[in-house]
Scaffold this motif. Structure first.
Motif, PDB file in Angstrom:
ATOM      1  N   ALA A   1       2.913 101.953  53.572  1.00  0.00           N
ATOM      2  CA  ALA A   1       1.507 102.266  53.298  1.00  0.00           C
ATOM      3  C   ALA A   1       1.254 103.744  53.035  1.00  0.00           C
ATOM      4  N   THR A   2       2.172 104.601  53.436  1.00  0.00           N
ATOM      5  CA  THR A   2       1.870 106.038  53.426  1.00  0.00           C
ATOM      6  C   THR A   2       2.818 106.888  52.587  1.00  0.00           C
ATOM      7  N   THR A   3       3.799 106.288  51.929  1.00  0.00           N
ATOM      8  CA  THR A   3       4.781 107.081  51.189  1.00  0.00           C
ATOM      9  C   THR A   3       4.686 106.831  49.697  1.00  0.00           C
ATOM     10  N   ARG A   4       5.170 107.800  48.953  1.00  0.00           N
ATOM     11  CA  ARG A   4       5.268 107.681  47.502  1.00  0.00           C
ATOM     12  C   ARG A   4       6.396 108.597  47.032  1.00  0.00           C
ATOM     13  N   GLY A   5       6.897 108.319  45.836  1.00  0.00           N
ATOM     14  CA  GLY A   5       7.983 109.118  45.284  1.00  0.00           C
ATOM     15  C   GLY A   5       7.874 109.218  43.780  1.00  0.00           C
ATOM     16  N   PRO A   6       8.932 109.668  43.108  1.00  0.00           N
ATOM     17  CA  PRO A   6       8.886 109.838  41.658  1.00  0.00           C
ATOM     18  C   PRO A   6       8.542 108.555  40.895  1.00  0.00           C
ATOM     19  N   SER A   7       8.871 107.378  41.464  1.00  0.00           N
ATOM     20  CA  SER A   7       8.576 106.114  40.785  1.00  0.00           C
ATOM     21  C   SER A   7       7.200 105.566  41.116  1.00  0.00           C
ATOM     22  N   GLY A   8       6.458 106.254  42.007  1.00  0.00           N
ATOM     23  CA  GLY A   8       5.112 105.820  42.321  1.00  0.00           C
ATOM     24  C   GLY A   8       4.927 105.493  43.790  1.00  0.00           C
ATOM     25  N   PRO A   9       3.740 104.970  44.158  1.00  0.00           N
ATOM     26  CA  PRO A   9       3.453 104.644  45.555  1.00  0.00           C
ATOM     27  C   PRO A   9       4.377 103.551  46.082  1.00  0.00           C
ATOM     28  N   ASN A  10       4.756 103.687  47.342  1.00  0.00           N
ATOM     29  CA  ASN A  10       5.627 102.685  47.945  1.00  0.00           C
ATOM     30  C   ASN A  10       4.943 101.323  48.017  1.00  0.00           C
TER      31      ASN A  10
ATOM     32  N   PRO B   1      12.873 113.178  50.163  1.00  0.00           N
ATOM     33  CA  PRO B   1      13.668 113.541  51.353  1.00  0.00           C
ATOM     34  C   PRO B   1      12.799 113.928  52.537  1.00  0.00           C
ATOM     35  N   GLN B   2      11.621 114.483  52.281  1.00  0.00           N
ATOM     36  CA  GLN B   2      10.721 114.875  53.362  1.00  0.00           C
ATOM     37  C   GLN B   2       9.980 113.673  53.958  1.00  0.00           C
ATOM     38  N   ALA B   3       9.707 112.661  53.144  1.00  0.00           N
ATOM     39  CA  ALA B   3       8.984 111.476  53.601  1.00  0.00           C
ATOM     40  C   ALA B   3       9.579 110.247  52.914  1.00  0.00           C
ATOM     41  N   PRO B   4      10.711 109.749  53.423  1.00  0.00           N
ATOM     42  CA  PRO B   4      11.379 108.616  52.769  1.00  0.00           C
ATOM     43  C   PRO B   4      10.521 107.359  52.774  1.00  0.00           C
ATOM     44  N   GLY B   5      10.558 106.647  51.653  1.00  0.00           N
ATOM     45  CA  GLY B   5       9.896 105.352  51.575  1.00  0.00           C
ATOM     46  C   GLY B   5      10.816 104.248  52.044  1.00  0.00           C
ATOM     47  N   LEU B   6      10.431 103.002  51.763  1.00  0.00           N
ATOM     48  CA  LEU B   6      11.202 101.845  52.208  1.00  0.00           C
ATOM     49  C   LEU B   6      11.219 100.812  51.095  1.00  0.00           C
ATOM     50  N   VAL B   7      12.429 100.435  50.665  1.00  0.00           N
ATOM     51  CA  VAL B   7      12.585  99.490  49.569  1.00  0.00           C
ATOM     52  C   VAL B   7      13.555  98.392  49.984  1.00  0.00           C
ATOM     53  N   CYS B   8      13.804  97.471  49.064  1.00  0.00           N
ATOM     54  CA  CYS B   8      14.588  96.280  49.380  1.00  0.00           C
ATOM     55  C   CYS B   8      16.090  96.509  49.276  1.00  0.00           C
ATOM     56  N   THR B   9      16.797  95.751  50.076  1.00  0.00           N
ATOM     57  CA  THR B   9      18.204  95.503  49.854  1.00  0.00           C
ATOM     58  C   THR B   9      18.428  93.995  49.904  1.00  0.00           C
ATOM     59  N   LEU B  10      19.513  93.546  49.284  1.00  0.00           N
ATOM     60  CA  LEU B  10      19.915  92.145  49.336  1.00  0.00           C
ATOM     61  C   LEU B  10      21.219  92.088  50.127  1.00  0.00           C
ATOM     62  N   LEU B  11      21.191  91.402  51.275  1.00  0.00           N
ATOM     63  CA  LEU B  11      22.341  91.390  52.179  1.00  0.00           C
ATOM     64  C   LEU B  11      22.949  89.993  52.265  1.00  0.00           C
TER      65      LEU B  11
ATOM     66  N   LEU C   1       7.642  88.408  52.512  1.00  0.00           N
ATOM     67  CA  LEU C   1       6.899  89.344  51.678  1.00  0.00           C
ATOM     68  C   LEU C   1       5.397  89.242  51.941  1.00  0.00           C
ATOM     69  N   LYS C   2       4.892  88.027  52.123  1.00  0.00           N
ATOM     70  CA  LYS C   2       3.467  87.848  52.382  1.00  0.00           C
ATOM     71  C   LYS C   2       3.060  88.513  53.698  1.00  0.00           C
ATOM     72  N   ALA C   3       3.884  88.349  54.720  1.00  0.00           N
ATOM     73  CA  ALA C   3       3.559  88.933  56.023  1.00  0.00           C
ATOM     74  C   ALA C   3       3.566  90.455  55.962  1.00  0.00           C
ATOM     75  N   LEU C   4       4.528  91.016  55.257  1.00  0.00           N
ATOM     76  CA  LEU C   4       4.619  92.471  55.139  1.00  0.00           C
ATOM     77  C   LEU C   4       3.475  93.006  54.288  1.00  0.00           C
ATOM     78  N   GLU C   5       3.176  92.313  53.191  1.00  0.00           N
ATOM     79  CA  GLU C   5       2.068  92.734  52.327  1.00  0.00           C
ATOM     80  C   GLU C   5       0.743  92.738  53.092  1.00  0.00           C
ATOM     81  N   ALA C   6       0.504  91.701  53.889  1.00  0.00           N
ATOM     82  CA  ALA C   6      -0.757  91.613  54.628  1.00  0.00           C
ATOM     83  C   ALA C   6      -0.921  92.806  55.555  1.00  0.00           C
ATOM     84  N   ARG C   7       0.146  93.226  56.193  1.00  0.00           N
ATOM     85  CA  ARG C   7       0.069  94.357  57.115  1.00  0.00           C
ATOM     86  C   ARG C   7      -0.205  95.661  56.380  1.00  0.00           C
ATOM     87  N   VAL C   8       0.422  95.823  55.205  1.00  0.00           N
ATOM     88  CA  VAL C   8       0.192  97.043  54.444  1.00  0.00           C
ATOM     89  C   VAL C   8      -1.246  97.090  53.926  1.00  0.00           C
ATOM     90  N   ARG C   9      -1.762  95.964  53.457  1.00  0.00           N
ATOM     91  CA  ARG C   9      -3.140  95.928  52.964  1.00  0.00           C
ATOM     92  C   ARG C   9      -4.136  96.179  54.094  1.00  0.00           C
TER      93      ARG C   9
END
Length: 237
Positions: A198-207, A89-99, A224-232
């Motif tokens: 790149a900067t968040t983590r939670g009970p399930s591990g690093p984002n 809750p203090q530092a929310p991560g970001l995960v997938c949704t299917l829309l 996914l490739k474009a997003l991964e490249a930016r995080v790396r």
């Protein structure tokens, strides 16, 4: 457009349907369950995974039949804040949704000439004697804003493009953890999303682990490739 059914959980109070309550402090539905409602009973029960289920089945699922497949008319986006798995809750991560594409139309995220979306993932066939436990576990796991939905899935190798109907958990555009500005591959939005991952983590591990594993499992996905490249890149900075 393929069959799409999204069923919001609700209770009836004096004859009026009431939407599921939201626990804003913890970023989950009150009662720690995904929105389920009276979703129709699928038989057989297939579950379509498009996020962590692609690369990490739930414990015990190793014995279930699994098949790669795709859904037409749906797209995967890192647009759901996570306060209970890949963030706090203090530092929310970001995960997938299917829309579904109709949600993208509502958001103005699709052009008139855009082709129907297609998303790759993995479908799991749930044995009848496991279905109640599987659904209970998934409803708890997806309590952070997800709603049961039903979609048509084309399994790899199926004859004549035949499809099966499968349950998916979709973080809908009206849930409080949804971030509409991330439903795009615009570079500025990707950079902002990458900064969170790149900067968040939670009970399930690093984002970033969530993204890296998914991108490894689906290497031909340009988003996914474009997003991964930016995080790396941020990890090396």
């Amino acid at each position: 457009m393929p069959h799409v059914a999204v069923v919001l959980a609700a209770v009836v109070t004096e004859g009026v349907m009431v939407a599921p309550a939201w626990d804003s402090a913890n970023g989950v539905f009150v009662g720690n369950k995904a929105a389920t409602g009276d979703s129709e009973l699928l038989s057989p029960l297939w579950i379509f995974g498009y996020g962590s289920l692609v690369w990490r089945p739930e414990p015990g699922w190793e014995a279930f039949r699994a098949a790669r497949g795709s859904v037409d008319g749906w797209s995967r986006w890192f647009a759901q804040r996570s306060m209970d798995h890949r963030g706090t809750p203090q530092a929310p991560g970001l995960v997938c949704t299917l829309l579904p594409d109709c949600s993208l139309d509502t958001l103005g995220a699709r052009g008139d000439r855009d082709k129907p979306s297609t998303t790759l993932g993995v479908a799991y066939l749930i044995p009848d004697d496991h279905r109640d436990d599987v659904l209970a576990n998934l409803d708890f796991r997806e309590k952070g804003g997800y709603t049961r939905a039903i979609a048509d899935v084309r399994l790899e190798g199926a004859e004549d493009g035949a499809s099966i109907r499968a349950l998916v958990y979709s973080a809908t555009i009206d849930n409080p953890n949804f971030v509409p500005r991330f439903v795009t591959d615009d570079p500025a939005a990707l950079d902002e999303a990458a900064a969170i991952i790149a900067t968040t983590r939670g009970p399930s591990g690093p984002n970033n682990e969530y993204l890296y594993k998914l991108a490894d499992a689906i290497p031909d996905d340009p988003y996914l490739k474009a997003l991964e490249a930016r995080v790396r890149e941020r990890a090396l900075a």
